[in-house]
Design an enzyme around this catalytic site. Sequence first.
Site, PDB file in Angstrom:
ATOM      1  CG  ASP A   1      -2.069   0.985   1.093  1.00 50.04           C
ATOM      2  OD1 ASP A   1      -2.459   1.315  -0.050  1.00 50.04           O
ATOM      3  OD2 ASP A   1      -2.567   1.444   2.138  1.00 50.04           O
TER       4      ASP A   1
ATOM      5  CG  ASN B   1      -7.810  -2.090  -5.025  1.00 50.29           C
ATOM      6  OD1 ASN B   1      -6.868  -2.854  -4.783  1.00 50.29           O
ATOM      7  ND2 ASN B   1      -8.128  -1.085  -4.207  1.00 50.29           N
TER       8      ASN B   1
END
Length: 253
Positions: free
Chosen positions: A20, A68
């Site tokens: 991330d 996502n």
Amino acid sequence: MHERRIRAEAIPEHVAIIMDGNGRWAERQGLDRIQGHRAGIESVRAVVRAAHELGVRVLTLYAFSTENWSRPKGEVDALMGLLEHYLEAEIEELDRNGIRLRAMGRLERLPDAARAKLESAIERTRDNTEMTVLFALSYGGRTEIADAARKLARDVEQGKLDPDSIDEKTFAAALYEPELPDPDLLIRTGGEARVSNFLLWQIAYTELHVTEVMWPEFRKSHLVDAIYAFQQRERRYGLTSEQVREGGAGKRS
Ligand code: IPE
Ligand code: IPE
Ligand code: MG
């Protein structure tokens, strides 16, 4: 310098990483998010190599979540393009190093070109035994659990499975990658202390390590730091510290 401090005999067998921070890293550099993802590919390369050198047996990388898919189309398309680019550029070296590539998630949602490259890379490396690199792609932990439940329900419906026989072992065997051990260490870059729908079943007793380092800057030294921190922990699996010290009663395999 750190490398001398980690104990070679206690390297975690399975390391999982929530990669991330690409977007934030890019924004801080005055770049667009996509350039952050592009830079993140270099970290994937470096970390796969480093994990292999350190003797990690399984490396699971969270590359794209089911959630996502809801990002702007331009970003999703760019990520799929980068996946293809990575596979094209790296398959040779992965294969040469005896690395087996795997992928788990709702792979049918991937664009055809990316999926074809992925399948061919998986096929090409299927018999390699040095290390497994598992990409979680279009992956969601809750979806994985629901998919397992559906599979077991079907087996019951077809008379192949007795509902009373369903236990943790049966259930785990219906997950996406039942042959792989649960992660010993889960690293999240980018500083957020959350799981974001990753490996919900498998991380029951995984050691968590959150680092502020953004994924595009993550390198071997950071992996070594995480393994060093892991080696300072005592895994108790619900037992007392005394029980664990007296003969490794807490050790599960
Ligand atoms: C991780 O970086 C990559 C993916 C989720 C695909 P992000 O894109 O989430 O970066 P941040 O969290 O916005 O910085
Ligand atoms: C988790 O990161 C997914 C991946 C790294 C692939 P996200 O950026 O999607 O997670 P949230 O939105 O911060 O929880
Ligand atoms: Mg993020």
